[in-house]
Motif scaffolding. Structure first.
Motif, mmCIF file in Angstrom:
data_model
loop_
_atom_site.group_PDB
_atom_site.id
_atom_site.type_symbol
_atom_site.label_atom_id
_atom_site.label_comp_id
_atom_site.label_asym_id
_atom_site.label_seq_id
_atom_site.Cartn_x
_atom_site.Cartn_y
_atom_site.Cartn_z
ATOM 1 N N SER B 260 0.833 -1.215 0.000
ATOM 2 C CA SER B 260 0.000 0.000 0.000
ATOM 3 C C SER B 260 0.862 1.258 0.000
ATOM 4 O O SER B 260 2.054 1.229 0.327
ATOM 5 C CB SER B 260 -0.874 0.003 1.254
ATOM 6 N N GLU B 261 0.238 2.369 -0.344
ATOM 7 C CA GLU B 261 0.923 3.667 -0.329
ATOM 8 C C GLU B 261 1.418 4.012 1.076
ATOM 9 O O GLU B 261 2.528 4.519 1.244
ATOM 10 C CB GLU B 261 -0.028 4.774 -0.822
ATOM 11 N N GLU B 262 0.600 3.727 2.080
ATOM 12 C CA GLU B 262 0.976 4.033 3.467
ATOM 13 C C GLU B 262 2.242 3.265 3.845
ATOM 14 O O GLU B 262 3.147 3.792 4.467
ATOM 15 C CB GLU B 262 -0.147 3.649 4.447
ATOM 16 N N SER B 263 2.274 1.991 3.459
ATOM 17 C CA SER B 263 3.446 1.171 3.788
ATOM 18 C C SER B 263 4.695 1.699 3.088
ATOM 19 O O SER B 263 5.796 1.658 3.645
ATOM 20 C CB SER B 263 3.219 -0.282 3.366
ATOM 21 N N ILE B 264 4.528 2.184 1.862
ATOM 22 C CA ILE B 264 5.679 2.710 1.118
ATOM 23 C C ILE B 264 6.260 3.925 1.846
ATOM 24 O O ILE B 264 7.471 4.020 2.072
ATOM 25 C CB ILE B 264 5.258 3.105 -0.321
#
Lengths: 318, 318
Positions: B260-264
């Motif tokens: 996910s974007e958050e994880s990135i």
């Protein structure tokens, strides 16, 4: 407090290197065509921002802590610091399996407190004055019998810090100049001892913020002139020069130069953008000195010790 | 346009390595106890953010450009890109002493335009659609006779990108897993070819943003499924997988995972803070996959290729 005020030698630095090499990283040396074009020299960055705890301080702390007698070690180690030295002592003590007692000011950044706690150290908070820090530390040492690990005024610390220059000169034996920032002076004095012993004609230069120029003034006056609460972004260099470092610096350092706050920030950002590495404002000080022409590096091979990379990403100076 | 659609071999990668080693940095491999503790594995970061132009793209571009015949070289090279490939082609052409023609969208970040100009390339601006970029490039190639250097759909590019894995496996021959992000697929395919030839039981994994998961879907469906204008912070991975990379990836890659974007963003910041190096969002993608447990690394030795470090410091995602 066990202080052995004898000057460390190149043998001490070599012994320190052997002692710490199982624990510390042998850090990378980076260079950049863009930096070389900008300066006209060949600049080699010894990247202690990639060292454990993110700073060269781990070298000195590890050497000091792993040099303790069993009896001393059993009682643990203590220091007061809100910066990289606190983390260095905490981690080195953890690796040695002994207690670490760290005195920190109440207003120390939470992230630094957390890091020290994560290394398992016991923190005692105090007011944020130097007096409060010193008196609190004294109490802690009395109660615990721990050995005080001074951040720079200690020959074992100085010998440990000198191991960065040792490695840099192993990798690049033909440096003409070697530079470090100067705060308490542990790194500059260790670097000078190592570098001059290995290559007697190398030029050793310290760089300091104009706004915290006690080392510069002390060096020029040939007497220790402390600084009070200097206002500089280079938070690692706000400390006054220590006695033992000063006595080594007067003997083995060729010059100390100073740079403006603007130049520090500009050099810091240049390194972030062109070398893609995170450096503290303190390490940008010698870089700024080279960029500003304070040191003539044209056609020369120059080693710069990048001291650390612990910055608050939510509070950048641009 | 000279395209040689034959699959590159390990010999091509070894030849590429010889060809580029006078021009490209052999980049450092960093590791971090904090990353290892967090993941339960041993993670080795191959730091192409310290490569020339700040990205692995320099490897492929240099191999392609230094492989040209004298006749081809004399007419120069051309490409369209607003990213690291543009800078890579511009610098490699400058080193080879030949013209570089770069097509860039009008809205390309000024800092990237400036970098390409600094390397002496001739820039032609166009509208920011893929159609406009391709038709403008075609015109430039017609007018100049320059050779089009494709960013990934070219065996010389793929062989060049594979040299990073070659070096990483020279330094750490016992890796269990090797990971890269996947955009156009040049790096992942080159890495897979190199890694499987050197160590047949190594596991090769690509990592992709969930929001730009065309490689993941193509890999699972076993047919090329392009993506249109994906919305991800990992700007280097917005491209669709290329044909040639896809044919290699289906053969030699073990899995593709998404994050996910958050994880990135979280992984990106973790690397900035703990490793003190600047990485682009794109390189944080495989790191995020490991942190999120998308790949089981417990007790394993894992190489991750950190692809680049060109970010806008005035526009950080936190």
């Amino acid at each position: 407090m066990t202080q052995k005020p004898t000057l460390p030698t190149i043998e001490d630095i070599r012994n320190a290197h052997q002692l710490i090499s199982a624990h510390a990283h042998r850090t990378a040396v980076l260079s950049s065509k863009q930096v070389d074009q900008k300066t006209g020299g060949q600049i080699f960055f010894k990247c202690e921002n990639f060292q454990k705890v993110g700073a060269f301080k781990f070298r000195g702390a590890t050497n000091a802590i792993f040099s303790l007698s069993d009896e001393e070690a059993a009682k643990g180690v203590a220091t007061h610091s809100s910066g990289n030295h606190a983390q260095a002592v905490a981690l080195a003590a953890k690796m040695k399996g002994i207690p670490a007692y760290i005195v920190m000011p109440e207003n120390a950044p939470k992230v630094k407190v957390k890091a020290v706690k994560n290394y398992g150290a016991e923190i005692t908070f105090c007011e944020s004055t130097l007096d409060a820090r010193e008196s609190t530390l004294e109490k802690v040492v009395e109660q615990t019998g721990a050995t005080f690990i001074h951040p720079y005024d200690d020959p074992r610390i100085i010998a440990g810090q000198g191991t960065a220059a040792l490695e840099l000169l192993e990798d690049h034996p033909d440096l003409d100049i070697i530079m470090t920032p100067v705060g308490g002076g542990g790194l500059l004095s260790g670097t000078a001892l190592a570098a001059k012993s290995i290559k007697s004609d190398i030029v050793v230069i310290g760089a300091e913020p104009k706004n915290a120029d006690d080392a510069y003034r002390s060096f020029k006056a040939n007497e220790l002139i402390p600084v009070k609460n200097p206002d500089t972004i280079a938070d690692g260099l706000r400390t006054s020069l220590g006695k033992l470092p000063f006595s080594i610096i007067t003997q083995h350092v060729d010059d100390i130069v100073t740079v403006s706050e603007e130049s520090i920030i500009e050099a810091m950002r240049f390194v972030w953008e062109r070398l893609n590495m995170i450096i503290e404002a303190s390490c940008a000080v010698p870089v700024a000195a080279v960029f500003d022409g304070k040191v003539d590096v044209k056609g020369k091979k120059v080693g710069i010790i990048i001291t650390g990379g612990n910055v608050d990403l939510d509070n950048l100076p641009w």
